[in-house]
Design an enzyme around this catalytic site. Structure first.
Site, mmCIF file in Angstrom:
data_model
loop_
_atom_site.group_PDB
_atom_site.id
_atom_site.type_symbol
_atom_site.label_atom_id
_atom_site.label_comp_id
_atom_site.label_asym_id
_atom_site.label_seq_id
_atom_site.Cartn_x
_atom_site.Cartn_y
_atom_site.Cartn_z
ATOM 1 N N GLU A 279 7.766 7.135 8.063
ATOM 2 C CA GLU A 279 7.819 6.417 9.348
ATOM 3 C C GLU A 279 9.236 5.932 9.584
ATOM 4 O O GLU A 279 9.846 5.336 8.692
ATOM 5 C CB GLU A 279 6.890 5.194 9.384
ATOM 6 C CG GLU A 279 5.437 5.529 9.544
ATOM 7 C CD GLU A 279 4.546 4.287 9.666
ATOM 8 O OE1 GLU A 279 5.012 3.249 10.190
ATOM 9 O OE2 GLU A 279 3.395 4.372 9.210
ATOM 10 N N GLU B 37 1.366 1.595 3.541
ATOM 11 C CA GLU B 37 1.954 0.248 3.464
ATOM 12 C C GLU B 37 1.019 -0.806 2.883
ATOM 13 O O GLU B 37 0.667 -1.787 3.565
ATOM 14 C CB GLU B 37 2.430 -0.187 4.850
ATOM 15 C CG GLU B 37 3.471 0.745 5.435
ATOM 16 C CD GLU B 37 4.084 0.225 6.726
ATOM 17 O OE1 GLU B 37 3.585 -0.762 7.294
ATOM 18 O OE2 GLU B 37 5.095 0.819 7.162
HETATM 19 C C1 BGC Z 1 2.831 0.751 10.489
HETATM 20 C C2 BGC Z 1 2.471 1.275 11.865
HETATM 21 C C3 BGC Z 1 3.085 0.371 12.921
HETATM 22 C C4 BGC Z 1 4.586 0.410 12.757
HETATM 23 C C5 BGC Z 1 5.351 -0.413 13.785
HETATM 24 C C6 BGC Z 1 4.260 0.295 10.363
HETATM 25 O O1 BGC Z 1 4.288 -0.859 9.603
HETATM 26 O O2 BGC Z 1 2.499 1.682 9.490
HETATM 27 O O3 BGC Z 1 1.080 1.316 11.957
HETATM 28 O O4 BGC Z 1 2.702 0.729 14.198
HETATM 29 O O5 BGC Z 1 4.916 -0.088 11.494
HETATM 30 O O6 BGC Z 1 5.063 -1.771 13.649
#
Ligand code: BGC
Length: 437
Positions: free
Chosen positions: A347, A164
Site C-alpha cells: 500500500e 496491518e
Molecule cells: C489501510 C487501508 C486504509 C489506508 C488509508 C491503511 O492503513 O490498510 O484500509 O484505507 O490505510 O488510511
C-alpha cells in the site's frame, strides 16, 4: 522515471468492507465494522459500508478498469463474514462464489489476483466471543484460511494473511477509533499476539493447500525523533518497537522486542515457533513517518506524537515524505539482513479532495507528485540493494475510509457515490503510462 527490474509487480490495492457494499446479500454475516459504523458518533459523516462502491455488483466494470490500467496484480481482501457468516463452521458457498467470479475475471483480464484474508472485518459472532482478545480466534482464522484456499488456492498468485495487525490492535483495541472500538491502551497486547499466532497457523494452512507464495502486510512508519534528550530517545525507541518491530521481529525469528505493554503470560510455549513460519514476501504499507518526543509528566503513554514540520500535507493532514519510504526500506534491510524476505510495497497512496471539473474530468496533480516521489524512493532503495519486487497503489477506487466515511478520497478512479459512476483521474493515466513503460 528510471527503469525497474524486469518482472517488477505493479498493482493496486483495495479491501472488502471499503468497496464491496452488499453487506446483507447472499448470506454474508455481520462484521464488527457493520456494528461499529452504526454506533452514533463513530464515523465522521455517519455513513456505513452498506453500499460503499457497490463493487460486489460492479466487479466486472472494476476489473475492466484494472485491465485499462495495465497493472499486473490486484490486491483485494476476502470478507471472512462471507465465507463463514458466523466465523465458524463449513464454507458458505455463495460467499466464496463471489471471489470465484472475481478471480476468474481477473485472470481473464491478465491480472494476478493477490488475496488478503483479514482486512479488519471480523465476523461479529467471533467478536461476541472475545474477538482477537480470545486465543481461539487464531485457530478460527486458520480454519477460515483453509476453507478459502480450498476454493481459490489454485488461482490466487499471492496470499496475504493479515492487513496491518498493528493498526487493528492500536486503533481498534488500544484507542477505539476503529472497530471494535475498545479502549484498552497497552492491555491490547493479546490482540497483537493472537493475530500473529493466527497468521502463523494460517501460513501452515495455506501451505497445505497451495504452492503460491504467502505474505503478511504490515504498516510501518519510520520514527523521527523530535528533541535530543535521553527521554526523547527512549520515547522514539518505544514507539519504534511498538509500530515497526512488534509485528516483524517475531515473524523473522527474533522473538518479541521490548515493547510497551508486552505481556509474557499471553505467549504460550511453542507459540514463537508458530509465528516464525517462513514467509515468502513481506508486505510493506507506508503512508508517512511519525514525529515522536518524550511525553509530558503523567501521560499514560511512554511517548508523545508531534506533527512533523516542513512537508506538504495530504487531505488527511499526513506529511508527504517519500524519503521516509526509502529510509524505511533501508532500515528493514539493515535490521533483518538475510532474514528479510523480498518486500512488496502493498500500500502507498494519499487522500486529496478530488472534485470533477465542469467537463467531468478529475485532475489530481498532487497524487501524481505523491506517487512519483514514492516510486522513485522505491527505486533508490532497490539501487541500494534492498530486495523490493512490487509496488501497489492504495487505492484503485475512492472508497469508504473507515472512521472518515466517504470524506477521504484515495482512488486513482473517482467514484460519485450517489450514481456509482467511475471516472479515472489524471493519476490513473499517469500510473498506466508508468506501468506500460
Ligand atoms: C489501510 C487501508 C486504509 C489506508 C488509508 C491503511 O492503513 O490498510 O484500509 O484505507 O490505510 O488510511
Amino acid at each position: 522515471m528510471p527503469d525497474f527490474p524486469a518482472g517488477f509487480r505493479w498493482g493496486v490495492s483495495t479491501s472488502a468492507y471499503q468497496i464491496e457494499g452488499a453487506t446483507t446479500v447472499d448470506g454474508r454475516g455481520p462484521s464488527i465494522w457493520d456494528t461499529f459504523a452504526r454506533e452514533p458518533g463513530r464515523i465522521v459523516d455517519g455513513s456505513t459500508g452498506d453500499e460503499a462502491c457497490d463493487h460486489y455488483h460492479r466487479h466486472a466494470e472494476d476489473t475492466a478498469l484494472l485491465a485499462g490500467l495495465g497493472v499486473s496484480a490486484y490486491r483485494f481482501s476476502v470478507a471472512w463474514p462471507r465465507v463463514q457468516p458466523t466465523g465458524a463452521g463449513p464454507a458458505h458457498a455463495a460467499g466464496l462464489d463471489f471471489y470465484d467470479r472475481l478471480v476468474d475475471g481477473l485472470l481473464a483480464a491478465g491480472v494476478d489476483p493477490v488475496a488478503t484474508l483479514f482486512h479488519w472485518d471480523l465476523p461479529q459472532a467471533l467478536e461476541d466471543a472475545g474477538g482477537w482478545l480470545n486465543r481461539d480466534t487464531a485457530a478460527r482464522f486458520a480454519e477460515y484460511a483453509d476453507l478459502t484456499a480450498a476454493r481459490l488456492g489454485d488461482r490466487v498468485k499471492l496470499w496475504i494473511t493479515l492487513n496491518e495487525p498493528f493498526i487493528h490492535m492500536s486503533l481498534g483495541h488500544g484507542i477505539g477509533t476503529h472497530a471494535p472500538g475498545r479502549m484498552l491502551l497497552f492491555d491490547a497486547f493479546p490482540v497483537a499476539h493472537h493475530q500473529l499466532l493466527g497468521h502463523g497457523l494460517a501460513v501452515a494452512a495455506l501451505r497445505a493447500r497451495t504452492a503460491s507464495p504467502v505474505a503478511i502486510a504490515n504498516n510501518y512508519s519510520p520514527v523521527r525523533q523530535v528533541g535530543d534528550t535521553d527521554a526523547d530517545r527512549a520515547a522514539a525507541q518505544a514507539y519504534d518497537a511498538l509500530h515497526n518491530r512488534l509485528f516483524t521481529d517475531p515473524l523473522l525469528g527474533r522473538g518479541y522486542p521490548d515493547a510497551p505493554g508486552l505481556d509474557p503470560a499471553v505467549i504460550h510455549d511453542g507459540d514463537l515457533d508458530v509465528l516464525a513460519a517462513p514467509i515468502d514476501v513481506l508486505g510493506v504499507n507506508y503512508y508517512n513517518p511519525t514525529g515522536i518526543r518524550a511525553p509530558e509528566e503523567g501521560s499514560p503513554l511512554p511517548f508523545e506524537m508531534v506533527p512533523l514540520d516542513g512537508y506538504p500535507r495530504t487531505a488527511f493532514d499526513w506529511p508527504v515524505a517519500p524519503d521516509g519510504l526509502r529510509e524505511l526500506l533501508l532500515q528493514l534491510h539493515d535490521r533483518y539482513g538475510d532474514a528479510l524476505p523480498p518486500i512488496q510495497v502493498t500500500e502507498s497512496g494519499c487522500a486529496y479532495d478530488d472534485v470533477p471539473d465542469a467537463q467531468g474530468r478529475v485532475d489530481d496533480p498532487e497524487r501524481i507528485a505523491y506517487l512519483d516521489g514514492h516510486v522513485r524512493a522505491v527505486h533508490e532503495a532497490i539501487t541500494a540493494g534492498v530486495p523490493v519486487t512490487g509496488y501497489f497503489v492504495w487505492s484503485l477506487l475512492d472508497n469508504w475510509e473507515w472512521a472518515e466515511g466517504f470524506t477521504k478520497r484515495f482512488g486513482l478512479v473517482h467514484v460519485d457515490y450517489p450514481t456509482q459512476r467511475r471516472t479515472p483521474k489524471s493519476s490513473y493515466a499517469w500510473f498506466r503510462d508508468l506501468v506500460r513503460r
